[in-house]
Scaffold this active site. Structure first.
Site, PDB file in Angstrom:
ATOM      1  N   ARG A  51      43.325  39.749 -26.657  1.00 57.70           N
ATOM      2  CA  ARG A  51      42.841  38.744 -25.695  1.00 57.70           C
ATOM      3  C   ARG A  51      42.194  39.456 -24.508  1.00 57.70           C
ATOM      4  O   ARG A  51      41.185  39.016 -23.967  1.00 57.70           O
ATOM      5  CB  ARG A  51      43.982  37.832 -25.218  1.00 57.70           C
ATOM      6  CG  ARG A  51      43.563  36.954 -24.032  1.00 57.70           C
ATOM      7  CD  ARG A  51      44.457  35.748 -23.755  1.00 57.70           C
ATOM      8  NE  ARG A  51      45.856  35.944 -24.016  1.00 57.70           N
ATOM      9  CZ  ARG A  51      46.678  36.699 -23.260  1.00 57.70           C
ATOM     10  NH1 ARG A  51      46.232  37.313 -22.187  1.00 57.70           N
ATOM     11  NH2 ARG A  51      47.944  36.814 -23.586  1.00 57.70           N
ATOM     12  N   TYR A 103      23.731  19.798 -18.439  1.00 58.28           N
ATOM     13  CA  TYR A 103      24.323  19.589 -19.765  1.00 58.28           C
ATOM     14  C   TYR A 103      25.546  18.655 -19.642  1.00 58.28           C
ATOM     15  O   TYR A 103      26.349  18.812 -18.717  1.00 58.28           O
ATOM     16  CB  TYR A 103      24.726  20.957 -20.335  1.00 58.28           C
ATOM     17  CG  TYR A 103      25.464  20.889 -21.636  1.00 58.28           C
ATOM     18  CD1 TYR A 103      24.806  20.517 -22.804  1.00 58.28           C
ATOM     19  CD2 TYR A 103      26.817  21.199 -21.713  1.00 58.28           C
ATOM     20  CE1 TYR A 103      25.485  20.444 -24.014  1.00 58.28           C
ATOM     21  CE2 TYR A 103      27.504  21.134 -22.918  1.00 58.28           C
ATOM     22  CZ  TYR A 103      26.842  20.758 -24.066  1.00 58.28           C
ATOM     23  OH  TYR A 103      27.521  20.686 -25.253  1.00 58.28           O
ATOM     24  N   ASP A 175      22.554  28.735 -16.024  1.00 57.73           N
ATOM     25  CA  ASP A 175      22.795  28.555 -17.455  1.00 57.73           C
ATOM     26  C   ASP A 175      21.463  28.834 -18.166  1.00 57.73           C
ATOM     27  O   ASP A 175      20.523  28.059 -18.067  1.00 57.73           O
ATOM     28  CB  ASP A 175      23.284  27.115 -17.701  1.00 57.73           C
ATOM     29  CG  ASP A 175      23.602  26.850 -19.169  1.00 57.73           C
ATOM     30  OD1 ASP A 175      23.030  27.525 -20.047  1.00 57.73           O
ATOM     31  OD2 ASP A 175      24.408  25.931 -19.437  1.00 57.73           O
ATOM     32  N   LYS A 200      23.850  28.673 -29.426  1.00 57.10           N
ATOM     33  CA  LYS A 200      22.471  28.219 -29.606  1.00 57.10           C
ATOM     34  C   LYS A 200      21.581  29.380 -30.066  1.00 57.10           C
ATOM     35  O   LYS A 200      21.813  29.923 -31.115  1.00 57.10           O
ATOM     36  CB  LYS A 200      21.983  27.565 -28.312  1.00 57.10           C
ATOM     37  CG  LYS A 200      23.016  26.600 -27.679  1.00 57.10           C
ATOM     38  CD  LYS A 200      23.322  25.358 -28.517  1.00 57.10           C
ATOM     39  CE  LYS A 200      24.553  24.585 -28.053  1.00 57.10           C
ATOM     40  NZ  LYS A 200      24.557  24.162 -26.661  1.00 57.10           N
TER      41      LYS A 200
END
Ligand SMILES: *Cc1c(COP(=O)(O)O)cnc(C)c1O
Length: 387
Positions: A51, A103, A175, A200
């Site tokens: 992690r 978004y 972003d 994306k």
């Protein structure tokens, strides 16, 4: 390898990635393990628990940092995981200025998660710098921007908005999902943090969900790393491997996405049933000059408004065969959707219409198929409903 001297296409393939020292394996292995041997308590190779850090993830993080021209990259299990981590940097009472067309998931985490923790948000038209200035307060700690925006492809001036943020000692985060670092590098324009949905274009094949943050500031990166490890929205080594596979071909994919989108935008602009095309590469786009300055090309996303009703536009997007009717974007395959009925359906109709998100608006993620097949597909879908 001296990454400073390499061009983007070369960095995309090599930055952060060296053949495996032991075996010579060319590709970064998928380090599928949670824990690592220590030679004595606290003495380890830099890896102790996955992690916190994992070698496949490290290669991806270094690769992404090199592509954005930044020093530090951090990968997350989704774009939202990355965005959440930026909001973790804030404290109760802090204020954020962001776009009125961000978004949907970003709008949701701001209003439905963090307003409950006493963060405050103002959603304004960030292309209107007076409106941004008016919204800024002493407590403003973050200006959050997307560019180009979804689905009307508005272009935000990163340099100007970073400057306004910095006047108030606030951070400016961008972003960069729609443009990708191949077309636009926000750190070069003064932004402090770049965020990505790697789901994306960077992944590029619609086969994973992941996110990232890149900065140039060591202190900021340390704070981001603290929350990355504490909150734990970290990606699996397999997903990191898939994104690394995607970033290698980003430049050639983006070149074709841009070429196809430009040609389709021009074709749609001349179409008898199309009222308006939103594509920053068209000279008719309100911010074409800013886009040409800030971006190296105009990207693969476009929207267009049909001369049709909501139901007719629904029929058009249901009748395509090469374009797949689906949300999301940025993969090699072309996708089509109707914001008013899909991605933006949660916005009340009146608000939607006021923002220009009309019923017959259609958004396309233009893929890398042959552009004549894409045109023919849209033509037959439009004809089947409107003629
Ligand atoms: C998809 C998307 C996100 C969210 O990313 P996920 O990987 O789906 O969590 C954030 N911003 C933009 C612009 C996006 O398109």
């Amino acid at each position: 390898m001296s990454e400073d001297h390499e061009r983007f296409e070369t960095r995309a393939i090599h930055a952060g990635q060296e053949p495996d020292e032991e075996t010579g394996a060319l590709m970064t292995p998928i380090y599928a393990n949670s824990t690592y041997e220590q030679s004595a308590p606290g003495e380890h190779t830099g890896y102790e628990y996955s992690r916190t850090a994992n070698p496949t993830r490290t290669d991806l993080e270094d690769n992404l940092a090199a592509l954005e021209g930044g020093e530090y990259g951090r990968a997350f299990s989704s774009g939202m995981g990355a965005i959440n981590t930026v909001l973790n940097l804030l404290k109760a009472g802090d204020h954020v200025v962001t776009g009125d067309d961000v978004y949907g998931g970003t709008h949701r985490i701001m209003t439905q998660v963090y307003e409950e923790y006493d963060l405050e948000f103002d959603f304004v038209d960030t292309t209107d710098h007076d409106a941004v200035r008016e919204a800024m307060r002493e407590e403003t700690e973050l200006v959050w921007v997307e560019t180009p925006t979804n689905p009307l492809m508005r272009v935000n001036d990163i340099a100007a908005l970073s400057e306004i943020a910095h006047e108030y000692d606030a951070l400016c985060a961008v972003d960069n999902t729609f443009a990708t670092p191949y077309l636009q590098r926000p750190l070069e324009h003064g932004a402090d943090i770049v965020a990505h949905s790697l789901t994306k274009y960077l992944g590029g094949h619609s086969d994973l969900v992941a996110g990232a943050l890149v900065t140039d500031d060591a202190d900021l990166d340390e704070r981001i790393g603290f929350y990355q490890n504490s909150v734990g929205a970290t990606p699996s080594p397999f997903d990191c491997f898939l994104v690394l596979r995607g970033t290698k071909s980003l430049p050639v994919r983006m070149d074709r996405h841009c070429e196809n989108a430009r040609e389709l935008a021009q074709w749609l602009d001349d179409h008898e049933h199309v009222e308006h095309v939103y594509y920053p590469g068209l000279e008719s786009h309100r911010q074409h000059d800013l886009a040409a300055e800030q971006m190296d090309d105009f990207g693969g996303m476009l929207s267009f408004e049909l001369d049709a009703t909501l139901a007719e536009a629904s029929d058009v997007v249901s009748n395509t065969h090469v374009f797949t009717l689906a949300e999301s974007l940025g993969g090699v395959e072309s996708l089509i959707e109707q914001p008013a009925a899909m991605t933006h359906a949660a916005i009340p109709q009146e608000e939607r219409e006021a923002a220009g998100l009309t019923d017959p608006l259609i958004r396309a993620s233009v893929g890398i198929e042959h552009v004549e097949d894409l045109k023919a597909d849209l033509q037959q879908a439009i004809e089947s409903v409107l003629e």
